[in-house]
Scaffold this active site. Structure first.
Site, mmCIF file in Angstrom:
data_model
loop_
_atom_site.group_PDB
_atom_site.id
_atom_site.type_symbol
_atom_site.label_atom_id
_atom_site.label_comp_id
_atom_site.label_asym_id
_atom_site.label_seq_id
_atom_site.Cartn_x
_atom_site.Cartn_y
_atom_site.Cartn_z
ATOM 1 N N ASP A 9 -12.283 -0.777 -60.942
ATOM 2 C CA ASP A 9 -12.626 -0.166 -62.221
ATOM 3 C C ASP A 9 -13.433 1.095 -61.882
ATOM 4 O O ASP A 9 -13.919 1.246 -60.763
ATOM 5 C CB ASP A 9 -13.465 -1.162 -63.040
ATOM 6 N N ASP A 11 -15.819 3.321 -64.471
ATOM 7 C CA ASP A 11 -17.131 3.445 -65.112
ATOM 8 C C ASP A 11 -17.976 2.204 -64.849
ATOM 9 O O ASP A 11 -17.577 1.085 -65.175
ATOM 10 C CB ASP A 11 -16.964 3.651 -66.617
ATOM 11 N N ASP A 161 -16.906 -4.401 -63.352
ATOM 12 C CA ASP A 161 -18.270 -4.733 -63.791
ATOM 13 C C ASP A 161 -18.332 -5.339 -65.186
ATOM 14 O O ASP A 161 -19.419 -5.589 -65.700
ATOM 15 C CB ASP A 161 -19.150 -3.469 -63.767
#
Length: 211
Positions: A9, A11, A161
């Site tokens: 991922d 961001d 995250d």
């Protein structure tokens, strides 16, 4: 042996953009008719799943694609300011040096990601970048990447995250490493039962070697 592919991922996992995203979300709250995020509420939201956050915010599901487009535009104006998560550059270089192939799947725009990677001398580390426009569409994007790159699910590991990263990876039948340095808290990530849960980028290589 099949070369392992590690998909990240963007961001909150590679780029330290969480604070900026919260600031942008608050500026757009009136336009898109959802509640602003106070510091106290941010602590609460970190302990909610992605679906629970949308329900809590009160935003219409129909408005989310338009909100995402606006957020990406705002991020583009700030891309020069963003820095990598401390330690992630070294971890990515280690993974590449050990023969792992690296890629990115993100809800952010490919343009923003590419600019960030170039600005921070990370552009030579990734073999591919795929961008998707939906909050919960990562499973489809993952499956498209697997098909286009002719990758077997058992050779792929996703690193993210947020709870939606874990959800998407499980649906795509690939292993997932949840990281606690991004948006969601350790508590809510652990509740989603990722294959691995780590706290520092320097843990990545050892975990992946043992997958």
């Amino acid at each position: 042996m099949t070369q392992k592919v590690i998909i990240f991922d963007f961001d909150g996992t590679i780029a330290d953009t969480v604070d900026a995203l919260v600031s942008i979300a608050n500026r757009l709250a009136v336009e898109f008719d959802y509640v602003q995020i106070t510091p106290q509420e941010l602590a609460l939201l970190r302990n909610l799943t992605s679906r629970e956050i949308i329900k809590y915010s009160g935003i219409s599901l129909f408005k989310i694609p338009f909100l995402l487009k606006k957020v990406k535009g705002e991020l583009k104006n700030k891309i020069q300011e963003f820095k990598p998560i401390p330690g992630i550059q070294e971890a990515l270089i280690d993974l590449q040096n050990h023969g792992y192939k690296l890629g990115i799947i993100t809800s952010n725009s490919k343009e923003n990601v590419t600019a960030f990677l170039n600005n921070n001398e990370l552009d030579n580390l990734f073999d591919f970048i795929y961008s998707g426009v939906t909050i919960f569409g990562k499973t489809t994007i993952i499956n498209n990447v697997l098909r286009q790159k002719q990758l077997k699910p058992q050779a792929v590991i996703y690193v993210g995250d947020e709870t939606r990263d874990i959800e998407a990876s499980k649906k795509a039948n690939i292993k997932v490493i949840a990281v606690t340095w991004g948006f969601n808290s350790q508590k809510v990530l652990a509740q989603q039962n990722p294959d691995f849960l780590i706290h520092q980028p320097n843990e990545l290589l050892e975990v992946i070697k043992n997958c």
